[in-house]
Enzyme design. Sequence first.
Site, PDB file in Angstrom:
ATOM      1  N   GLU A 256       5.213  -1.952  -7.691  1.00 22.45           N
ATOM      2  CA  GLU A 256       4.536  -1.024  -6.784  1.00 22.45           C
ATOM      3  C   GLU A 256       4.173   0.218  -7.582  1.00 22.45           C
ATOM      4  OE1 GLU A 256       6.704   0.332  -3.295  1.00 22.45           O
ATOM      5  OE2 GLU A 256       4.841   1.162  -2.501  1.00 22.45           O
ATOM      6  N   ASN A 588       4.355  -5.580   5.263  1.00 24.01           N
ATOM      7  CA  ASN A 588       5.467  -5.079   4.464  1.00 24.01           C
ATOM      8  C   ASN A 588       6.409  -4.304   5.381  1.00 24.01           C
ATOM      9  OD1 ASN A 588       6.926  -4.099   2.005  1.00 24.01           O
ATOM     10  ND2 ASN A 588       6.153  -2.128   2.726  1.00 24.01           N
ATOM     11  N   GLU A 589       7.553  -4.809   5.597  1.00 21.34           N
ATOM     12  CA  GLU A 589       8.586  -4.189   6.430  1.00 21.34           C
ATOM     13  C   GLU A 589       8.001  -3.384   7.594  1.00 21.34           C
ATOM     14  OE1 GLU A 589      10.131  -0.154   4.255  1.00 21.34           O
ATOM     15  OE2 GLU A 589      11.049  -1.977   3.498  1.00 21.34           O
TER      16      GLU A 589
HETATM   17  O1  AHR Z   1      10.798   0.133  -2.931  1.00 17.61           O
HETATM   18  C1  AHR Z   1      10.420   1.374  -2.452  1.00 17.61           C
HETATM   19  C2  AHR Z   1       9.963   1.322  -0.993  1.00 17.61           C
HETATM   20  O2  AHR Z   1      11.007   0.864  -0.184  1.00 17.61           O
HETATM   21  C3  AHR Z   1       8.863   0.366  -0.711  1.00 17.61           C
HETATM   22  O3  AHR Z   1       7.618   0.902  -0.955  1.00 17.61           O
HETATM   23  C4  AHR Z   1       9.015   0.098   0.752  1.00 17.61           C
HETATM   24  O4  AHR Z   1       8.550  -1.171   1.102  1.00 17.61           O
HETATM   25  C5  AHR Z   1      10.488   0.275   0.979  1.00 17.61           C
HETATM   26  O5  AHR Z   1      10.730   1.110   2.043  1.00 17.61           O
END
Ligand code: AHR
Length: 860
Positions: A256, A588-589
């Site tokens: 990321e 994503n989450e």
């Molecule tokens: O890994 C860091 C962050 O943690 C990611 O961007 C997110 O998906 C999670 O909350």
Amino acid sequence: MKTIRFLLMVLASLSLWPVWADRPDSVYVFAYSPDGSGLRFAWSSDGGRWNRIGPDYCFLSCDYGPWGSEKKMFHPVLYRQNGLWHCVWSLNQRDGRLAHSSSADLVHWKRQSYPLLMPDGGNCLNPAVLPLSQTDGATLFWQSGDKAQKRYFQSITQDYKAYSPAKETASLPEKALYACLRDGLGDGCLLKVPASVIETLENAAYRSTSLNALYAETCAGDAERFAGLQAVSAELRIDLKDTKAISDHLTGIFFEDINYAADGGLYAELVQNRSFEYKVEDTKGRNPNWTASYAWSLFPEEDGKLQIRSQDGLNGNNPHYAVLEFSPQASTLHLANEGFDGMVLKKSETYDFSLFAKMPQGGKARVDIRLEDENGHILAEKGLIISGTTWKKHQVSLSPAASTGKGRLVLVFNAFPGCQIALDMISLFPRHTFMNRPNGLRADLAQCLADLHPGFVRFPGGCVAHGDGLDNIYRWKNTIGPVECRKSQSNIWRYHQSMGLGYFEYFQFCEDIGAEPLPIIAAGVPCQNSADGGQQDGIPMEEMDEYIQDILDLIEWANGDARSEWGRIRAKAGHPKPFNLKYIGIGNEDLITDVFEERFTMIHQAVKEKYPDIRIVGTVGPFYQGTDYEEGWDLADRLQIDLVDEHYYNPPGWFIYNQHFYDQYDRSKPTRVYLGEYASHLPGRPNNLETALSEALYLTSVERNGDVVEMCSYAPLLAKEKHTQWNPDLIYFNNTDIRPTVGYYVQQLYGREKGDVYVNHQLRLDNPAWKVTQRVASSVVRDSRSGDLIVRLVNMLPVSVNSSIHLQGEDSPTLHAVCYQMSGQPSDRNVVPQKSELTVQPDFELQLPAYSFLCLRISH
Ligand code: AHR
């Protein structure tokens, strides 16, 4: 569940179980949310003396808006209707929404909704509810405006999904339920309930608090916890004939662009803000200097000005550019770029410089491109001529005469007084990148990732994938093609993404290191932590077809042949052969709301229809339990999603005491697990031997369940020193050095020494104490290509474990073993594996030092 039950039995045997005094059959309960922090309960038998449950246990947290500033619950109204509890509350002073959730038991709550009741403006305060007698719905009332000008409105809902248009009303009906103030507790709702309800609540609070206390255990308390503990003996019996197939790409990496992982990190570009697109909003207004001229300086100041313009820019995606304006007397100006904390320039290596330029008012200019060290010494210099009133690309290559870790780029312009020179996309790129790819990756950092031997690479996140609000959702199409035509954007971690490291570079990297690509696409909703609107908004339905088409186009771009529309674009970029994409992550989450579910379902259906073989990864929220986890799994079961992405950042104690997390997994389900983000978090967030060992220990159980857990990735991956938003990370770096953490080596020992067959075995300790047995773990796999057996042993005890290992069914009398051992003190941050080679027999002894991880590769 078995483990949890066992833990609770242990706690009960320690006489910590709550003791209830005599209580009448029914009691008063007060449901309140102190300072907006979420739903608490207190009970009373007489309505006078109150007992807080937990005593501060939060049963329902509001999920509306970003963490920190929002996620508040005010004036909760709780009521029971047709066997279900409902809670309605207000969110803030601003938005025209109320919130609703429901629960069967007050402990497990369903997804929240935030109906927009005042679409034309106005806020929703102090809710009141009149449940409808004939149906499951209710009339909601609320106050709008401020103290000086209060107005009441009402809306009817039959299902808490659709609401009638708001109607003004003169007053609240007498029977409406609303929050009232109770001294010492705050405002909330008073109800009378059977005493058994309080027992359920107290059990839930007690269970959670006790488990959290258990999970908070750290090695700092080991001297006391394990006082008097002697070396432990272990027997490991490995049944070489008893095996099962597991994933052959179990461990991978999570990339990321957080902590400057891409620009200033893995992406090898040396010029910062090369296209003059930085803006103060990238930092959410926190850094007023973060403008389009950030990282650039013009001198001598009195000889000219650096202006930023956007009319007649290079292209629509890259609108801003710089104009040097020479003052009437000046004929020389210097423009310098400081890079990302300076530039590393290596003697005799080649650096490719390029820029786009034009002379808006005509004429000619000479520019000398200089690479300088920190003392202003010129390490390399070349010149070129700029002319013409339209944009033209110029390029030269330079080779420094000496090395520096703190260099800079200086452009010396010689032109006529009063002239203007327009510049954009000023780039300096090392020729030597990872695998020498043009527009490629920083070679040493990419190699460090390759050395993990990841089975897959997740990209572009994390929160970056779904972005900060709808306009910030990561769009893959903006990240391919010539770099000057890519659309850069604000990074949710409050800096800027040039998109120089885009989808092409990502897929190329995966191919170069033999890893499966695992792109993560937003599920039509932005990050739940978005500053504007956020999770509660989704891409408007009328735009969803186009959004879905983009996702289908990505699959065609990756896998279509070179004659297909998007395959042709890939081929044109230099990759005629398909990339062979197998997975795609959607979401994503995210909070599992109706807004999410609607959009996810549409995308899921469209992808499955067109590409049934692509494995879709769904999402089940940011935690290992709770509403999103339950609702996410429920959706996965209904849609039969191929995999879901679980996330949990937990203390080492959680990893120690949850080694059975996947053992009870229902293997008849079609859905598999991708543990997409996890890391062990200690107070202060170090990455040390303690966190790394707890991860190694837990991974033995993930590997044991490698038939249902198909992939897992530690997160986050990279962090640049001085630009770190999140700790711990797996690899820290600056421009010159790379510092892999202890956790990195654990990942490497799983990634490099991997198997595709799990070999059943029994580990028995001579000390049966539960806290002892939980700290020793093993895993055995076979790599079917080489036939090698890989044995992993983790000892998180402060004493050594003397193990005897028995390879049952092994015919060879002697075997060759390579052993990698990591050991030290729990707080050590510099532990690296020590390699040794040994000859072993099918029955052999091995000592595991205190706090150690051993990985043996045994071959014939
Ligand atoms: O890994 C860091 C962050 O943690 C990611 O961007 C997110 O998906 C999670 O909350």
